[in-house]
Design an enzyme around this catalytic site. Sequence first.
Site, PDB file in Angstrom:
ATOM      1  N   CYS A  54      15.745 -23.285  79.626  1.00 36.58           N
ATOM      2  CA  CYS A  54      15.345 -24.500  78.909  1.00 36.58           C
ATOM      3  C   CYS A  54      14.825 -24.163  77.511  1.00 36.58           C
ATOM      4  CB  CYS A  54      14.359 -25.304  79.753  1.00 36.58           C
ATOM      5  SG  CYS A  54      14.433 -27.050  79.326  1.00 36.58           S
ATOM      6  N   HIS A  66      17.275 -26.177  84.491  1.00 36.28           N
ATOM      7  CA  HIS A  66      16.376 -25.283  85.229  1.00 36.28           C
ATOM      8  C   HIS A  66      17.030 -24.840  86.536  1.00 36.28           C
ATOM      9  CE1 HIS A  66      12.585 -25.982  82.939  1.00 36.28           C
ATOM     10  NE2 HIS A  66      13.197 -27.119  82.634  1.00 36.28           N
ATOM     11  N   GLU A 123      16.154 -22.588  88.411  1.00 37.81           N
ATOM     12  CA  GLU A 123      15.133 -22.127  89.378  1.00 37.81           C
ATOM     13  C   GLU A 123      14.759 -23.201  90.399  1.00 37.81           C
ATOM     14  OE1 GLU A 123      14.587 -22.788  86.185  1.00 37.81           O
ATOM     15  OE2 GLU A 123      12.580 -23.561  85.793  1.00 37.81           O
TER      16      GLU A 123
HETATM   17  N1  GLN Z   1      10.242 -28.474  75.019  1.00 38.19           N
HETATM   18  C1  GLN Z   1      11.665 -28.417  75.226  1.00 38.19           C
HETATM   19  C2  GLN Z   1      12.266 -29.807  75.302  1.00 38.19           C
HETATM   20  O1  GLN Z   1      11.587 -30.755  75.602  1.00 38.19           O
HETATM   21  C3  GLN Z   1      12.013 -27.604  76.452  1.00 38.19           C
HETATM   22  C4  GLN Z   1      11.426 -28.132  77.716  1.00 38.19           C
HETATM   23  C5  GLN Z   1      11.438 -27.139  78.852  1.00 38.19           C
HETATM   24  O2  GLN Z   1      11.482 -25.931  78.630  1.00 38.19           O
HETATM   25  N2  GLN Z   1      11.360 -27.600  80.069  1.00 38.19           N
HETATM   26  O3  GLN Z   1      13.431 -29.971  75.096  1.00 38.19           O
END
Ligand code: GLN
Length: 537
Positions: free
Chosen positions: A387, A513, A515
Amino acid sequence: MAVSETKYIFVTGGVASSLGKGIISSSIGKLLQARGYKVTIQKFDPYINIDPGTLNPYEHGECYVTVDGHEADLDLGHYERFLDIQTTKANNLTTGRIYKSVIDKERRGDYLGKTVQIIPHITDEIKRDVKLLGKKYNFDFVITEIGGTVGDIESLPFLESMRQLKWELGRNALCVHLTYVPYLAAAKELKTKPTQHSVKQLQSLGIQPDILVLRTEHDLNANLRKKVALFCNVSENAVVQSIDAPTIYQVPILMHEQKLDETILEKMGYALDDTNKLDLTAWEAFLERRANAKRTVKIAMVGKYVELQDAYKSILESLSQAGTYNDCKVQIKYISSEKLNEQNVEELLSPADGVVICPGFGSRGIEGKFVAAKYQREHNRPTFGVCLGMQCMAIEFARNVLGYPDANSTEMDEKTSHPIIDLMEEQKAITNMGGTMRLGAYECVLDKKSKVYDIYGKEHIQERHRHRYEFNNDYRDAFEKAGMKGVGINPESDLIEIVEIPQLKWYIGTQFHPEYSSTVLNPHPLFVSFIKAALNK
Ligand code: GLN
């Protein structure tokens, strides 16, 4: 076996928090599932937040995300990893959500002029949410974990609902109470008094626990268990210990050795016969492989929430599961991205066999993540960006390969002349914090000529998201020409979900994600492949 209605098992906790109610709930779930029953687990959290999405990971650990896009308590991660099931919004409720639902009903006039009260309106709402889950999906067992500790003001409505349900459902409901037995080193004695008090507290609320699970660091002998049984009005076979285990995945086995599953079934009116025999073959094979793993792989996790282990819980578990499937142990080192810089990066990252650049929000520690991405890319070392980690890989690439020195995400720098990561136009119009998040599972199509396609072994995948910002497609061509490819694309929005540098051994970033969907018996292919690459680096 054959008992047709859904059965409800409540798991409460006393004496102290953090005793592992989530692991006990998951272990009970696993054992029942391994006997052929359809099981789900639900968590009630006694705080006022509508969901944990707005909670600081320092306070509450990771925010888990379900396929249907609910921001949930991290215990749902345990439920999914143990049971290999998918949970939904209905598996996690908070006091806030329950009150909101009751207040919305009151405003709509649903209560026909009645005075709206904790009893019966809040408790009815809780009871409805417990039963709904069982009915809707036809589960044999719904396990309901009640967050907090008995004695907290906040948990009272949940405990009262449980009391009523136990009364209404009779044998179809059961309470497992988890307590703590401390060891006083000076007296060389294990103390059961806190357990007795905690059970008394439950009894004073009208609840007689059926089973006691005693968390302990030392073996509890038969006499001590007998004493607890006698003082707490439970049968002797219903007092089991939960002793520290080398891995949480051992806990179902430890519970089974004390016949916890059999005791539960018997108390709920089941006969033990050929139809509900326990089959833990796959689970035991996993544990054996884990215990026999000889090699060690070192993984550095670059993130800003390094003080609290639980902040990256699902990533940790995914890495550790992937280690088992590569017959190795995974040694994790947290590297604070706030402290990482050009001067110390070699010293801090070179001992690691692979680096995970962690997810996150906000600009704190962001420059350290760029430093990690650069070092790893330039030295061709296995790197997995999750992410925000993937976004950092792209930004670093733009700065140092494409030559845009102020490239950034507009989350960190609204005025950057190269917004590599940006909000989508339609998101820019929304002002409500929660409203702009992309949450839950989305389709993704993989490029057949990519590493990720080989890793997944298929073209169409679905992965869970939790972010606001996206890769800006205006830069796609420039990136691809310079060697960083968008290899996973959302078919509906054309957004880039995965980047990789094909020239490098393993340099992959995912906007989603992975995970959240790695389980004990179905480890996520990206984590398995990443650990393999780290082992062979
Ligand atoms: N802050 C970033 C976004 O909102 C990544 C978010 C995250 O890593 N879950 O796009």
